[in-house]
Structure formats: C-alpha cells, structure tokens
Design a protein around this motif. Structure first.
Motif, PDB file in Angstrom:
ATOM      1  N   ILE A 128       0.900  -1.019  -0.100  1.00 34.62           N
ATOM      2  CA  ILE A 128       0.117   0.123   0.057  1.00 34.62           C
ATOM      3  C   ILE A 128       0.886   1.307  -0.052  1.00 34.62           C
ATOM      4  CG2 ILE A 128      -1.741   1.253   1.411  1.00 34.62           C
ATOM      5  CD1 ILE A 128      -1.390  -2.399   1.862  1.00 34.62           C
ATOM      6  N   ILE A 129       0.798   2.026  -0.851  1.00 29.08           N
ATOM      7  CA  ILE A 129       1.814   2.968  -1.047  1.00 29.08           C
ATOM      8  C   ILE A 129       0.884   4.268  -1.358  1.00 29.08           C
ATOM      9  CG2 ILE A 129       3.554   4.017  -2.666  1.00 29.08           C
ATOM     10  CD1 ILE A 129       3.897   1.092  -3.812  1.00 29.08           C
ATOM     11  N   SER A 130       1.326   5.488  -0.642  1.00 27.18           N
ATOM     12  CA  SER A 130       0.911   6.857  -0.836  1.00 27.18           C
ATOM     13  C   SER A 130       1.790   7.527  -2.091  1.00 27.18           C
ATOM     14  CB  SER A 130       0.690   7.465   0.445  1.00 27.18           C
ATOM     15  OG  SER A 130       2.020   7.882   0.788  1.00 27.18           O
ATOM     16  N   ASP A 131       0.941   8.255  -2.940  1.00 27.95           N
ATOM     17  CA  ASP A 131       1.805   8.785  -3.880  1.00 27.95           C
ATOM     18  C   ASP A 131       0.963  10.092  -4.347  1.00 27.95           C
ATOM     19  OD1 ASP A 131       3.095   9.215  -6.204  1.00 27.95           O
ATOM     20  OD2 ASP A 131       2.837   7.512  -7.009  1.00 27.95           O
ATOM     21  N   PRO A 132       1.094  11.079  -3.247  1.00 29.21           N
ATOM     22  CA  PRO A 132       0.652  12.246  -3.287  1.00 29.21           C
ATOM     23  C   PRO A 132       0.735  13.311  -4.648  1.00 29.21           C
ATOM     24  CG  PRO A 132       2.129  12.309  -1.607  1.00 29.21           C
ATOM     25  CD  PRO A 132       2.010  11.136  -2.074  1.00 29.21           C
ATOM     26  N   ASN A 133       1.920  13.084  -5.142  1.00 28.86           N
ATOM     27  CA  ASN A 133       2.131  13.724  -6.392  1.00 28.86           C
ATOM     28  C   ASN A 133       1.311  13.562  -7.659  1.00 28.86           C
ATOM     29  OD1 ASN A 133       4.361  14.721  -4.808  1.00 28.86           O
ATOM     30  ND2 ASN A 133       5.872  14.904  -6.553  1.00 28.86           N
ATOM     31  N   ILE A 134       0.771  12.250  -7.484  1.00 32.44           N
ATOM     32  CA  ILE A 134      -0.283  12.120  -8.624  1.00 32.44           C
ATOM     33  C   ILE A 134      -1.739  11.834  -8.114  1.00 32.44           C
ATOM     34  CG2 ILE A 134       1.586  11.207 -10.317  1.00 32.44           C
ATOM     35  CD1 ILE A 134       0.521   8.580  -9.575  1.00 32.44           C
TER      36      ILE A 134
END
Length: 382
Positions: A128-134
C-alpha cells in the motif's frame, strides 16, 4: 537512556564501505546479518524479481503475471458525495455500496507510480503506497492476483494522502494531511468511514504519519504542526494524547514529528524534522532518544523515513544523501548501505521505508519512481 547523538559501533567494525555501496544481489551488513535483493516495482507497477547482475548491472525480467500488467489495474474512484447525500451513507443498501466504490475502467498509461512516499504491507504481502504527487494510493500485489489504485484529490474522499497503515483485517487506513483526518477503506478499496471527522470538522490539523498495533487494535497518529502523538482505538476514540498542548498541558515533547512505527512493544517517533528518534513504550512513556547526524537545513531531513526490523534495529532512509542507515536501540550506527544512483541497490531521494513481519525491507525509491524490496536475514536462520 539519556538523549545522545548516534555513534558508530565501537565493537563490531563495519566491513569495507565500498562493498556496502555497490549494487548487489546480496551483502553482509554486520555480525551475521545479511541483506538480499528480492525485486522491484518499477514505474509501470510491474514487479521484477530475481535480477541477474552483469558488468552493466542489468536486470532480468522475471516474467510478471498478466494480472500485474498495467491494463489490468483497477481504479477505484471514491468520490465525495454531495452534501445532500451525506445522511444516506448510513443506510446499508446496494445503491449505497455502489456509490462508495465506483470501480471503473482499466487504463494504459505507461507510468503508474509518480513519486512513491509512504509504504506498508498487508497479510497478503500487498504493498500500500501513498503517492500524493499524482493523487493516488496504490495497492500492488506481487503475486499478481489483484492491484488497484484509490484516486485522491479535489472531489474525492481523500485530498492529500500521507501516512498509510493496515489493521488485522487488512483494512486500509490513509492519513489525509490536508483534511486533517483518516479515511478507512476495506481490502478491496471500498470506502468504510472517516476517523477524526466530527460533524464535518476535522479533529487533527495535518496528520503526516500513522501506525497500527494490529494485535491491540490501536492506531498511533502524529499531528505534525501541533507536535502531538495520539493513540486511538480503530473507531477513532482517543485513548491518550502525548506532547505539550497549546495550553501547556500534557507530557512528553515532540518537535515537528514526521514518522511513526509500532514494533516490539515500543513506539518509535521520528521527530525534530527527521533528525531525532524517540522510543516510547506502548503507553507512550518515554524510554530513550538519540539524535541523527544532519546538516543545517532540516527541510531536507523532513523527508527521511523510519522502519524497525525483527531484532529491534532502526532503519532511516536519508532523502538528501540517498542512503539507508541502521542503528541499534542505543543509537549506535551499525551500518550504512546504498548510494545515489539508478542501479539495483542504489537510491535517489528515498522518502519512506517499511519492514514487515518477515523482515522484508521495502524502500520508496522516490526519485527513481520505484519501490525496491530486500530480505533481511541472520545467517543462523538460513
């Protein structure tokens, strides 16, 4: 233990540092500890394993299963319902379930990952990975069974994803640093409820990191701007608050806390803008603290990540130098590995890491837009 500055291990010398900073299939860390390379999720979210190292440090693609290809990834669009529909969310109906899920189309963009930030894993070893830039939270399955993303941003249930955690039932918790609350999703990405939302008002200012004690069913949250750590049950009820509150009340002191991990009956907080590790017991009583070497500009060190292995050793991903450093509980540095680069075992501005219950180390290699996976092991357990 009094507060001190992390030191090199004076007893066990670190082996030739040039060995530790090369790309590697397997290296010796300290004593009988080894680190083996397992694989990588590249920007296209395809998992590559069993790399072959030659003079050019090339990877050999493992032949990822078809279900891990980009065209098979689902997208879950958890739209925020209009205000007039808020009251309807509590009614258990098939219509309400469909409204909460919005599982839509498969897409074929060449890159899935944008700038992976925070990582955790569930009981199925899904990442589970947070990827706020996209504006996304990815759920990636190395076994190829199911992968999907939860869309975030304006008009969705999550505005700006930060820390991620998983409970004993594999429900997914995502801290929203902009809305000041936590959104909870089921293992398939269906929205369940918010934590920290009281009649439309947020309870927290900007939670940057969260952690869950899966056995006790307790959630730990750092509210970074207020320099506070909260302990909650999984319904969101506050059990305790640690740190000095605005009225001067409270115990313990944090300064710009940025990450938190629960492991080995202890709580580890990375604070002082990523330059200090504080160790607490599960009731958040102070146990120990040590400072990390750092430069004068702490804006860069705020991006450092924190992880704990099964031996209780403390891993710090250094975003500025693209290194991973390992410390024991006394703040003595055991080893350093990695270097700036794009080859396997090298990193570019890593901004997060995670060590799971099997001592697998996951590094959010943010600048290289990938997640690298390693196996920590003692020789006597091989």
């Amino acid at each position: 233990m009094s507060v001190g500055v992390a030191q090199d291990n004076p007893i066990t010398p670190i082996i030739d540092p040039t060995v530790l900073t090369r790309a590697f299939p397997r290296i010796q860390l300290w004593n009988r500890e080894t680190l083996s390379y397992l694989g990588v999720f590249n920007p296209d979210a395809v998992y590559h394993s069993k790399p072959r190292f030659n003079e050019h440090y090339e990877e050999q693609r493992s032949g990822a299963p078809a279900s891990m290809l980009l065209s098979n990834e689902r997208t879950i669009e958890a739209f925020t319902p209009p205000m007039h529909a808020q009251a309807m969310l509590h009614y258990p109906s098939s219509v309400g379930e469909l409204r909460n899920r919005f599982i839509t189309y498969a897409y074929g963009r060449p890159a899935v990952l944008g700038a992976p930030r925070r990582i955790t894993t569930d009981s199925q070893q899904r990442l589970i990975i947070s990827d706020p830039n996209i504006n996304a939270v990815h759920v990636l399955d190395p076994m190829g069974h199911i992968s999907f993303r939860i869309i975030t941003g304006k008009g969705y249930r999550l505005l700006h994803p930060a820390g991620v955690a998983v409970d004993a039932d594999d429900n997914i918790y995502v801290a929203d640093s902009e809305r000041g609350m936590i959104a909870v999703f089921d293992p398939n990405g269906g929205f369940l409820h918010y934590i920290g939302d009281y009649k439309g008002e947020n309870d927290y200012q900007s939670p940057q990191a969260i952690a869950i004690d899966r056995k006790a069913g307790q959630l730990y949250l750092v509210d970074t701007p207020r320099n506070l750590v909260f302990v909650l049950d999984l319904t969101g009820r506050v059990l305790r608050r640690v740190g000095i509150y605005h009225d001067g009340s409270g115990t313990g002191k944090f300064t710009d806390p940025t990450d938190i991990v629960v492991s080995h009956n202890h709580v580890y907080v990375l604070d002082n803008s990523g330059t200090r590790v504080q160790i607490l017991d599960l009731q958040c009583g102070f146990q120990a603290s040590f400072d990390l070497p750092h430069g004068s500009d702490t804006r860069v060190s705020r991006e450092n990540g924190l992880g704990i292995d099964l031996q209780g050793n403390i891993y710090i991903s250094l975003s500025a130098s693209s290194l991973i450093q390992v410390y024991n509980q006394n703040g003595i540095r055991l080893t350093t590995f990695g270097q700036s680069g794009q080859r396997l075992g090298e990193f570019l501005a890593p901004k997060g890491l995670w060590v799971d219950s099997t001592d697998r180390l996951y590094v959010a290699d943010t600048g290289n837009v990938r997640v690298q996976i390693f196996q920590l092991q003692r020789k006597d357990r091989e």
